[in-house]
Design a protein around this motif. Structure first.
Motif, short mmCIF file in Angstrom:
data_model
loop_
_atom_site.label_atom_id
_atom_site.label_comp_id
_atom_site.label_asym_id
_atom_site.label_seq_id
_atom_site.Cartn_x
_atom_site.Cartn_y
_atom_site.Cartn_z
N PRO A 1 0.80 -1.23 0.00
CA PRO A 1 0.00 0.00 0.00
C PRO A 1 0.84 1.28 0.00
CG PRO A 1 -0.80 -1.55 1.66
CD PRO A 1 0.49 -2.09 1.13
N GLU A 2 1.94 1.28 0.72
CA GLU A 2 2.74 2.51 0.80
C GLU A 2 3.37 2.85 -0.55
OE1 GLU A 2 5.51 2.29 4.01
OE2 GLU A 2 3.93 2.07 5.51
N ASP A 3 3.68 1.85 -1.32
CA ASP A 3 4.25 2.08 -2.66
C ASP A 3 3.17 2.07 -3.73
OD1 ASP A 3 7.29 2.07 -2.19
OD2 ASP A 3 6.60 0.33 -1.08
N GLN A 4 1.95 1.76 -3.33
CA GLN A 4 0.79 1.71 -4.23
C GLN A 4 1.03 0.78 -5.42
OE1 GLN A 4 -0.45 5.76 -5.15
NE2 GLN A 4 -1.30 5.99 -3.11
N VAL A 5 1.61 -0.38 -5.12
CA VAL A 5 1.80 -1.40 -6.15
C VAL A 5 1.38 -2.76 -5.60
CG1 VAL A 5 3.70 -0.17 -7.31
CG2 VAL A 5 4.21 -1.86 -5.51
N VAL A 6 1.13 -3.66 -6.53
CA VAL A 6 0.86 -5.05 -6.17
C VAL A 6 1.75 -5.92 -7.04
CG1 VAL A 6 -1.18 -5.07 -7.69
CG2 VAL A 6 -0.88 -6.89 -6.00
N ILE A 7 2.47 -6.84 -6.42
CA ILE A 7 3.35 -7.76 -7.15
C ILE A 7 2.68 -9.12 -7.16
CG2 ILE A 7 5.62 -8.87 -7.22
CD1 ILE A 7 6.78 -6.40 -5.89
N THR A 8 2.62 -9.72 -8.33
CA THR A 8 2.00 -11.04 -8.45
C THR A 8 3.01 -12.04 -9.00
OG1 THR A 8 1.18 -10.64 -10.70
CG2 THR A 8 -0.26 -9.99 -8.87
N GLN A 9 2.70 -13.31 -8.83
CA GLN A 9 3.50 -14.39 -9.40
C GLN A 9 2.52 -15.38 -10.06
OE1 GLN A 9 7.20 -17.38 -8.18
NE2 GLN A 9 6.07 -16.36 -6.56
N PRO A 10 2.09 -15.06 -11.29
CA PRO A 10 1.10 -15.92 -11.96
C PRO A 10 1.56 -17.36 -12.10
CG PRO A 10 1.37 -13.83 -13.12
CD PRO A 10 2.46 -13.91 -12.10
N SER A 11 2.84 -17.56 -12.39
CA SER A 11 3.39 -18.92 -12.44
C SER A 11 4.76 -18.89 -11.77
CB SER A 11 3.49 -19.41 -13.89
OG SER A 11 4.33 -18.55 -14.63
N ASP A 12 5.26 -20.03 -11.43
CA ASP A 12 6.51 -20.13 -10.66
C ASP A 12 7.64 -19.38 -11.35
OD1 ASP A 12 8.25 -20.84 -8.67
OD2 ASP A 12 8.59 -22.87 -9.42
N GLY A 13 8.18 -18.37 -10.69
CA GLY A 13 9.30 -17.61 -11.21
C GLY A 13 8.92 -16.46 -12.13
N GLU A 14 7.65 -16.28 -12.41
CA GLU A 14 7.19 -15.17 -13.27
C GLU A 14 6.57 -14.10 -12.37
OE1 GLU A 14 3.95 -14.37 -16.87
OE2 GLU A 14 3.72 -16.10 -15.55
N PHE A 15 7.20 -12.94 -12.31
CA PHE A 15 6.72 -11.88 -11.43
C PHE A 15 6.20 -10.71 -12.25
CE2 PHE A 15 9.69 -14.37 -8.97
CZ PHE A 15 9.02 -14.52 -7.77
#
Ligand code: FES
Length: 166
Positions: A90-104
């Motif tokens: 929230p503080e950086d206003q981003v969301v990081i996802t990992q749809p598949s193993d090793g893919e960010f």
């Protein structure tokens, strides 16, 4: 003769009741003020001081991520991001996802509907609780409205286990 003292007592009694009547609201106001001071005491934890997004299991402040990575610039470690899920910062206003193993992937956490910070990541969607919009963890596209525009992609760098913005 006995009639004269009685009116005096009666007047004093009325004056005393009037004084008590005026004094009670003042005392009540003072006790209310003291109660407010206790509620805002910085040493006393307040349930309302918890940020909205931190109620989510996925939301994390970036400070703890920095501590876990040991790097001042790293936003997170790859191990912080669940495969098939994601983590909101929230503080950086981003969301990081990992749809598949090793893919960010990284997206803006600002909902394109009316600007709320998204609140959770579950079932492969990034969710905004304000009005129920959901976005794909793969490309940020709208899965469920009312939002009509996707979450904007944000650049990240994955260096070993460290994930940094940019
Ligand atoms: Fe996110 Fe409305 S602001 S759904």
């Amino acid at each position: 003769m006995t009639d004269r003292p009685q009116p005096r007592l009666h007047r004093r009694t009325i004056a005393g009741i009037a004084t008590i009547g005026v004094g009670l609201p003042v005392l009540a106001a003072c006790s209310g003020s003291d109660g407010s001071e206790l509620a805002t005491d910085p040493d006393t934890p307040s349930p309302s001081s918890t940020p909205t997004a931190s109620g989510s299991a996925e939301a994390r402040p970036s400070e703890s991520a920095d501590e876990s990575t040991g790097g001042a610039d790293a936003l997170a470690q790859t191990s912080d991001i669940e495969v098939g899920g994601g983590t909101i910062f929230p503080e950086d206003q981003v969301v990081i996802t990992q749809p598949s193993d090793g893919e960010f992937k990284c997206f803006s956490a600002v909902c394109t509907h009316q600007g709320c910070i998204v609140s959770s990541v579950s079932d492969r969607t990034i969710n905004c609780e304000c009005h129920g919009s959901a976005f794909s963890i793969v490309d940020g596209s709208v899965v469920t409205g009312p939002a009509t525009a996707p979450l904007g992609a944000q650049p990240i760098t994955v260096d070993g286990a460290a994930i940094t913005l940019g």
